[in-house]
Design an enzyme around this catalytic site. Structure first.
Site, PDB file in Angstrom:
ATOM      1  N   ASN A   7       0.875  -1.169   0.000  1.00 32.84           N
ATOM      2  CA  ASN A   7       0.000   0.000   0.000  1.00 32.84           C
ATOM      3  C   ASN A   7       0.915   1.222   0.000  1.00 32.84           C
ATOM      4  O   ASN A   7       1.455   1.599   1.036  1.00 32.84           O
ATOM      5  CB  ASN A   7      -0.903  -0.037   1.244  1.00 32.84           C
ATOM      6  CG  ASN A   7      -1.851   1.146   1.298  1.00 32.84           C
ATOM      7  OD1 ASN A   7      -1.783   2.058   0.471  1.00 32.84           O
ATOM      8  ND2 ASN A   7      -2.729   1.140   2.284  1.00 32.84           N
ATOM      9  N   ARG A  90      -2.560  -2.128  -3.330  1.00 34.30           N
ATOM     10  CA  ARG A  90      -3.771  -1.361  -3.099  1.00 34.30           C
ATOM     11  C   ARG A  90      -3.733  -0.179  -4.065  1.00 34.30           C
ATOM     12  O   ARG A  90      -2.734   0.529  -4.160  1.00 34.30           O
ATOM     13  CB  ARG A  90      -3.808  -0.835  -1.669  1.00 34.30           C
ATOM     14  CG  ARG A  90      -5.055  -0.019  -1.471  1.00 34.30           C
ATOM     15  CD  ARG A  90      -5.061   0.751  -0.194  1.00 34.30           C
ATOM     16  NE  ARG A  90      -6.285   1.538  -0.164  1.00 34.30           N
ATOM     17  CZ  ARG A  90      -6.378   2.729   0.405  1.00 34.30           C
ATOM     18  NH1 ARG A  90      -5.336   3.278   0.969  1.00 34.30           N
ATOM     19  NH2 ARG A  90      -7.528   3.368   0.405  1.00 34.30           N
ATOM     20  N   HIS A 206     -18.233   0.856   7.380  1.00 33.22           N
ATOM     21  CA  HIS A 206     -16.780   0.913   7.627  1.00 33.22           C
ATOM     22  C   HIS A 206     -16.524   2.228   8.371  1.00 33.22           C
ATOM     23  O   HIS A 206     -16.594   3.309   7.785  1.00 33.22           O
ATOM     24  CB  HIS A 206     -16.008   0.862   6.300  1.00 33.22           C
ATOM     25  CG  HIS A 206     -14.523   0.956   6.504  1.00 33.22           C
ATOM     26  ND1 HIS A 206     -13.669  -0.097   6.298  1.00 33.22           N
ATOM     27  CD2 HIS A 206     -13.745   1.976   6.930  1.00 33.22           C
ATOM     28  CE1 HIS A 206     -12.432   0.264   6.591  1.00 33.22           C
ATOM     29  NE2 HIS A 206     -12.458   1.539   6.972  1.00 33.22           N
ATOM     30  N   LEU A 207     -16.246   2.118   9.670  1.00 32.97           N
ATOM     31  CA  LEU A 207     -16.082   3.313  10.499  1.00 32.97           C
ATOM     32  C   LEU A 207     -14.668   3.343  11.066  1.00 32.97           C
ATOM     33  O   LEU A 207     -14.352   2.625  12.014  1.00 32.97           O
ATOM     34  CB  LEU A 207     -17.115   3.300  11.641  1.00 32.97           C
ATOM     35  CG  LEU A 207     -18.577   3.007  11.238  1.00 32.97           C
ATOM     36  CD1 LEU A 207     -19.460   2.909  12.468  1.00 32.97           C
ATOM     37  CD2 LEU A 207     -19.103   4.064  10.287  1.00 32.97           C
ATOM     38  N   GLY A 210     -11.428   7.337   8.156  1.00 34.30           N
ATOM     39  CA  GLY A 210     -12.371   7.593   7.074  1.00 34.30           C
ATOM     40  C   GLY A 210     -13.574   6.688   7.317  1.00 34.30           C
ATOM     41  O   GLY A 210     -13.409   5.585   7.849  1.00 34.30           O
TER      42      GLY A 210
HETATM   43  P1  ADP Z   1      -8.000   3.988   9.538  1.00 31.76           P
HETATM   44  O1  ADP Z   1      -9.206   4.486   8.828  1.00 31.76           O
HETATM   45  O2  ADP Z   1      -6.885   4.979   9.589  1.00 31.76           O
HETATM   46  O3  ADP Z   1      -7.580   2.583   9.154  1.00 31.76           O
HETATM   47  P2  ADP Z   1      -8.971   2.752  11.966  1.00 31.76           P
HETATM   48  O4  ADP Z   1      -9.874   1.817  11.240  1.00 31.76           O
HETATM   49  O5  ADP Z   1      -7.835   2.184  12.723  1.00 31.76           O
HETATM   50  O6  ADP Z   1      -8.463   3.925  11.060  1.00 31.76           O
HETATM   51  O7  ADP Z   1      -9.911   3.561  12.986  1.00 31.76           O
HETATM   52  C1  ADP Z   1      -9.431   4.616  13.767  1.00 31.76           C
HETATM   53  C2  ADP Z   1     -10.569   5.081  14.668  1.00 31.76           C
HETATM   54  O8  ADP Z   1     -10.996   3.980  15.482  1.00 31.76           O
HETATM   55  C3  ADP Z   1     -10.188   6.207  15.609  1.00 31.76           C
HETATM   56  O9  ADP Z   1     -11.191   7.223  15.596  1.00 31.76           O
HETATM   57  C4  ADP Z   1     -10.181   5.526  16.959  1.00 31.76           C
HETATM   58  O10 ADP Z   1     -10.566   6.395  17.993  1.00 31.76           O
HETATM   59  C5  ADP Z   1     -11.228   4.467  16.780  1.00 31.76           C
HETATM   60  N1  ADP Z   1     -11.083   3.437  17.801  1.00 31.76           N
HETATM   61  C6  ADP Z   1     -10.073   2.543  17.954  1.00 31.76           C
HETATM   62  N2  ADP Z   1     -10.274   1.819  19.078  1.00 31.76           N
HETATM   63  C7  ADP Z   1     -11.415   2.272  19.651  1.00 31.76           C
HETATM   64  C8  ADP Z   1     -12.144   1.944  20.841  1.00 31.76           C
HETATM   65  N3  ADP Z   1     -11.733   0.998  21.677  1.00 31.76           N
HETATM   66  N4  ADP Z   1     -13.295   2.634  21.092  1.00 31.76           N
HETATM   67  C9  ADP Z   1     -13.703   3.607  20.268  1.00 31.76           C
HETATM   68  N5  ADP Z   1     -13.050   3.975  19.140  1.00 31.76           N
HETATM   69  C10 ADP Z   1     -11.934   3.313  18.841  1.00 31.76           C
END
Ligand code: ADP
Length: 396
Positions: A7, A90, A206-207, A210
């Site tokens: 990536n 990717r 997908h949260l 992004g």
């Molecule tokens: P990316 O889109 O960069 O791959 P991720 O999928 O790792 O990001 O998601 C990052 C988000 O997930 C951040 O907003 C982080 O706060 C949230 N997150 C990670 N662990 C937790 C948790 N235990 N509770 C709530 N939010 C979380």
């Protein structure tokens, strides 16, 4: 058979080596500060690590550092790169030219260059990664491109067109493309298997930093929240999501801002960060809200409300829903968000199992057995999806 997954960003390069016999990750790593200085952090599956600073004027030197890490360092996992059968990349924007992943040829690179106009931050970086791989590993090793946009190419024009003068679509291909397609496809395919029903209607959320939501009917994307760029949809860590475009022209005039300034504000300074003033990270914002910060609380409420509205609109778009999937850092970990979203969907007959909703880090059904809508947490794995596509394409 081993597949190397890449990536490439403009100054970074993430990689994994996956053994496809058992789909186990042998190692993963990251090169950063490419073009500036150069640093590699590499970790083998058994916990051995290799970290080094080494000059990386271009992505080619970064790949040379990766080869050293893989084959010679204290955290080596193979004897020679010849053990790698293929490379999967990717890729971000494939536009309407790529409805599927594909073997990389000169023609494919040419088309990626053409679509760079619409993804100026991402496509040129992906191309740098591909070209550096060709330079470092030669043309013999097959390379495959897996586009973020491909999965969404099944949307109908009524879903992907913007109500702008039609000439902009004809001249510049302005329309919704959608992103995170590799993740939505990965978790959506798994949910389709779990639901075990033909013509199933799935909504995947997908949260992460992004965020996007996709409506999937019979395994095909019918609509998705991200648009021409990843800015559209609902509020994310630093992005606005959808808003009245007139608000942007109004602020631009009042504050005498350039289009570039406005783009930066909407992409980097808005969303959860812009509203809370605390952070783009949901955990920090939740902690601030718990401590009484009203703007942090507002950011959390806005984001949940917008997620609920998109899920509701996709239930209408598909005339029903069989399963809702949560994935990504927030989707997989934030039980309070999942609970708040599911509580607004009880009109569908959805019933959440509170105890199961408290479990983290594994694939799990979190709805009750008598729920009319199944709800799942399915951890996403875009690298594995890329490796599987790569294997499928080279096996043809
Ligand atoms: P990316 O889109 O960069 O791959 P991720 O999928 O790792 O990001 O998601 C990052 C988000 O997930 C951040 O907003 C982080 O706060 C949230 N997150 C990670 N662990 C937790 C948790 N235990 N509770 C709530 N939010 C979380």
């Amino acid at each position: 058979m081993k597949i190397f997954v890449v990536n490439a960003g403009s100054s970074s390069l993430k990689y994994q080596l996956i053994d496809m016999e058992n789909e186990q990750v042998l190692c993963k790593g990251l090169c950063e500060r490419i073009g500036v200085s150069g640093v590699i952090s590499h970790k083998a599956a058994d916990g051995r690590t290799y970290n080094a600073e080494t000059a990386m004027p271009t992505h080619s030197e970064a790949f040379e550092a990766v080869v050293y890490a893989l084959t010679k360092s204290d955290a080596k996992v193979i004897d020679s790169f010849d053990e790698v059968t293929a490379i999967g990349h990717r890729a971000v924007q494939g536009g309407s030219d790529f409805t599927d992943s594909c073997l990389i040829t000169d023609e494919v690179i040419g088309k990626m260059v053409e679509w760079s106009d619409l993804a100026p931050l991402h496509n040129p970086a992906n191309i740098l990664g591909i070209e550096a791989c060709i330079k470092t590993f030669g043309k013999e090793i097959p390379q495959v491109a897996v586009f973020d946009t491909s999965f969404h190419q099944t949307m109908e024009p009524k879903a992907y067109m913007y109500a702008l003068p039609y000439e902009y679509y004809e001249k510049y291909k302005i329309r919704k493309y959608g992103f995170h397609g590799t993740s939505h496809r990965f978790v959506g395919t798994r949910a389709t298997e779990l639901v075990g029903k033909k013509d199933s209607k799935i909504i995947t959320c997908h949260l992460g930093n992004g965020c996007s939501i996709t409506a999937i009917k019979d395994g095909k994307c019918v609509d998705t929240t991200m648009g021409l760029t990843p800015l559209d949809g609902f509020m994310m860590g630093t992005r606005t999501g959808t808003l009245d475009p007139s608000a942007v022209t109004f602020i631009g005039e009042k504050e005498n801002l350039s289009l570039k300034d406005l783009d930066r504000i909407m992409n980097k300074e808005s969303g959860v960060l812009g509203i809370s003033g605390v952070s783009n990270d949901n955990r920090d914002v939740q902690a601030a809200a718990d401590a009484g910060n009203e703007r942090a609380q507002l950011a959390i409420e806005m984001q949940r409300y917008q997620i609920i509205k998109f899920i509701g609109s996709y239930i209408a778009a598909m005339n029903g829903v069989d399963a809702i999937v949560f994935t990504g850092g927030i989707g997989e970990n934030d039980g309070a968000l999942r609970k708040a979203v599911c509580e607004s969907l009880t009109f569908t007959g959805l019933k959440l199992d509170d105890a199961k909703n408290g479990i983290r880090g594994e694939e799990i059904k979190i709805s009750t057995d008598d729920s009319a809508v199944e709800v799942y947490i399915i951890p996403t794995n875009e690298e594995l999806a890329i490796a599987r596509d790569t294997l499928a394409i080279i096996s043809k």
